[in-house]
Design a protein around this motif. Structure first.
Motif, PDB file in Angstrom:
ATOM      1  N   SER A 135      -4.085  -0.467  -6.955  1.00 36.25           N
ATOM      2  CA  SER A 135      -3.736  -0.170  -5.563  1.00 36.25           C
ATOM      3  C   SER A 135      -5.023   0.117  -4.806  1.00 36.25           C
ATOM      4  O   SER A 135      -5.499   1.259  -4.779  1.00 36.25           O
ATOM      5  N   PRO A 136      -5.617  -0.915  -4.206  1.00 37.25           N
ATOM      6  CA  PRO A 136      -6.873  -0.706  -3.476  1.00 37.25           C
ATOM      7  C   PRO A 136      -6.753   0.349  -2.382  1.00 37.25           C
ATOM      8  O   PRO A 136      -7.707   1.090  -2.128  1.00 37.25           O
ATOM      9  N   GLN A 137      -5.602   0.441  -1.735  1.00 39.21           N
ATOM     10  CA  GLN A 137      -5.433   1.461  -0.687  1.00 39.21           C
ATOM     11  C   GLN A 137      -5.535   2.865  -1.277  1.00 39.21           C
ATOM     12  O   GLN A 137      -6.166   3.752  -0.703  1.00 39.21           O
ATOM     13  N   CYS A 138      -4.888   3.059  -2.396  1.00 41.23           N
ATOM     14  CA  CYS A 138      -4.967   4.351  -3.077  1.00 41.23           C
ATOM     15  C   CYS A 138      -6.406   4.638  -3.488  1.00 41.23           C
ATOM     16  O   CYS A 138      -6.929   5.734  -3.241  1.00 41.23           O
ATOM     17  N   ASP A 139      -7.062   3.663  -4.077  1.00 43.43           N
ATOM     18  CA  ASP A 139      -8.443   3.848  -4.532  1.00 43.43           C
ATOM     19  C   ASP A 139      -9.353   4.222  -3.365  1.00 43.43           C
ATOM     20  O   ASP A 139     -10.158   5.162  -3.465  1.00 43.43           O
TER      21      ASP A 139
ATOM     22  N   ARG B  55      -8.791   7.806  -2.112  1.00 46.77           N
ATOM     23  CA  ARG B  55      -9.285   8.819  -3.044  1.00 46.77           C
ATOM     24  C   ARG B  55     -10.817   8.886  -3.014  1.00 46.77           C
ATOM     25  O   ARG B  55     -11.399   9.985  -2.984  1.00 46.77           O
ATOM     26  N   VAL B  56     -11.456   7.735  -3.030  1.00 44.54           N
ATOM     27  CA  VAL B  56     -12.922   7.714  -3.020  1.00 44.54           C
ATOM     28  C   VAL B  56     -13.463   8.375  -1.751  1.00 44.54           C
ATOM     29  O   VAL B  56     -14.475   9.092  -1.776  1.00 44.54           O
ATOM     30  N   ALA B  57     -12.762   8.179  -0.630  1.00 47.53           N
ATOM     31  CA  ALA B  57     -13.208   8.785   0.631  1.00 47.53           C
ATOM     32  C   ALA B  57     -13.222  10.304   0.551  1.00 47.53           C
ATOM     33  O   ALA B  57     -13.940  10.964   1.299  1.00 47.53           O
ATOM     34  N   TYR B  58     -12.426  10.861  -0.349  1.00 46.12           N
ATOM     35  CA  TYR B  58     -12.384  12.322  -0.526  1.00 46.12           C
ATOM     36  C   TYR B  58     -13.094  12.777  -1.802  1.00 46.12           C
ATOM     37  O   TYR B  58     -12.904  13.903  -2.260  1.00 46.12           O
ATOM     38  N   GLY B  59     -13.888  11.881  -2.357  1.00 47.62           N
ATOM     39  CA  GLY B  59     -14.653  12.258  -3.532  1.00 47.62           C
ATOM     40  C   GLY B  59     -13.832  12.344  -4.799  1.00 47.62           C
ATOM     41  O   GLY B  59     -14.278  12.949  -5.779  1.00 47.62           O
ATOM     42  N   LEU B  60     -12.648  11.744  -4.787  1.00 38.87           N
ATOM     43  CA  LEU B  60     -11.779  11.761  -5.970  1.00 38.87           C
ATOM     44  C   LEU B  60     -11.925  10.436  -6.706  1.00 38.87           C
ATOM     45  O   LEU B  60     -12.009   9.374  -6.079  1.00 38.87           O
ATOM     46  N   ALA B  61     -11.931  10.481  -7.999  1.00 42.77           N
ATOM     47  CA  ALA B  61     -12.041   9.249  -8.781  1.00 42.77           C
ATOM     48  C   ALA B  61     -10.764   8.421  -8.622  1.00 42.77           C
ATOM     49  O   ALA B  61      -9.661   8.990  -8.553  1.00 42.77           O
ATOM     50  N   PRO B  62     -10.894   7.108  -8.551  1.00 42.01           N
ATOM     51  CA  PRO B  62      -9.685   6.272  -8.544  1.00 42.01           C
ATOM     52  C   PRO B  62      -8.852   6.543  -9.793  1.00 42.01           C
ATOM     53  O   PRO B  62      -9.390   6.862 -10.857  1.00 42.01           O
ATOM     54  N   LEU B  63      -7.543   6.427  -9.622  1.00 46.95           N
ATOM     55  CA  LEU B  63      -6.653   6.611 -10.766  1.00 46.95           C
ATOM     56  C   LEU B  63      -6.863   5.490 -11.778  1.00 46.95           C
ATOM     57  O   LEU B  63      -7.224   4.378 -11.419  1.00 46.95           O
ATOM     58  N   THR B  64      -6.616   5.796 -13.014  1.00 46.62           N
ATOM     59  CA  THR B  64      -6.663   4.802 -14.082  1.00 46.62           C
ATOM     60  C   THR B  64      -5.292   4.774 -14.755  1.00 46.62           C
ATOM     61  O   THR B  64      -4.478   5.694 -14.564  1.00 46.62           O
ATOM     62  N   PRO B  65      -5.023   3.767 -15.558  1.00 43.76           N
ATOM     63  CA  PRO B  65      -3.745   3.737 -16.268  1.00 43.76           C
ATOM     64  C   PRO B  65      -3.511   5.003 -17.086  1.00 43.76           C
ATOM     65  O   PRO B  65      -2.372   5.453 -17.247  1.00 43.76           O
TER      66      PRO B  65
END
Ligand code: SF4
Ligand code: SF4
Length: 116
Positions: free
Chosen positions: A94-98, A101-111
């Motif tokens: 989900s590129p939108q989710c990624d 999250r990155v904009a807030y310094g959070l790592a993208p989710l992984t499986p």
């Protein structure tokens, strides 16, 4: 099963414009969006208050992004919110989710976020 990652995130609710057709505020079906939390965007569309200009933060979001953010109208959230899928919840990226999250310094989710 770990806690749902969205319950400690909320980044997408504080990153994107949330716009939708005005008819989503009509009381049928029962899951209509609370109109008092919206603002007019154009003759056909409304937006969630707080999402039209920077700093973006939907007025329906409570808590702190990246810690304990929650949607206070979850059962009545508009279609863009229903359509934005958390990455890998159903096996798809989900590129939108990624991006949010990155904009807030959070790592993208992984499986592994859904199985660890
Ligand atoms: S950015 Fe992704 S993980 Fe965070 S609340 Fe939105 S969908 Fe959930
Ligand atoms: S309505 Fe709820 S899910 Fe949608 S952007 Fe606002 S806080 Fe997030």
């Amino acid at each position: 099963m770990p806690d749902h990652p969205c319950l400690s995130c909320g980044a997408c609710c504080a990153h994107y414009r949330v716009a939708f057709h005005w008819s989503e505020t009509e009381p049928a079906p029962a899951s209509y969006v609370p109109i008092e939390l919206t603002t007019a965007l154009d003759p056909h569309r409304l937006a969630m208050r707080g999402t039209l200009s920077a700093p973006v933060r939907c007025t329906a979001l409570s808590g702190a992004v990246g810690r304990d953010a929650q949607c206070t109208v979850y059962a009545r959230r508009p279609s863009p919110c229903r359509e934005l899928q958390p990455a890998w919840e159903h096996g798809e990226p989900s590129p939108q989710c990624d991006r949010a999250r990155v904009a807030y310094g959070l790592a993208p989710l992984t499986p592994e976020a859904w199985t660890a």
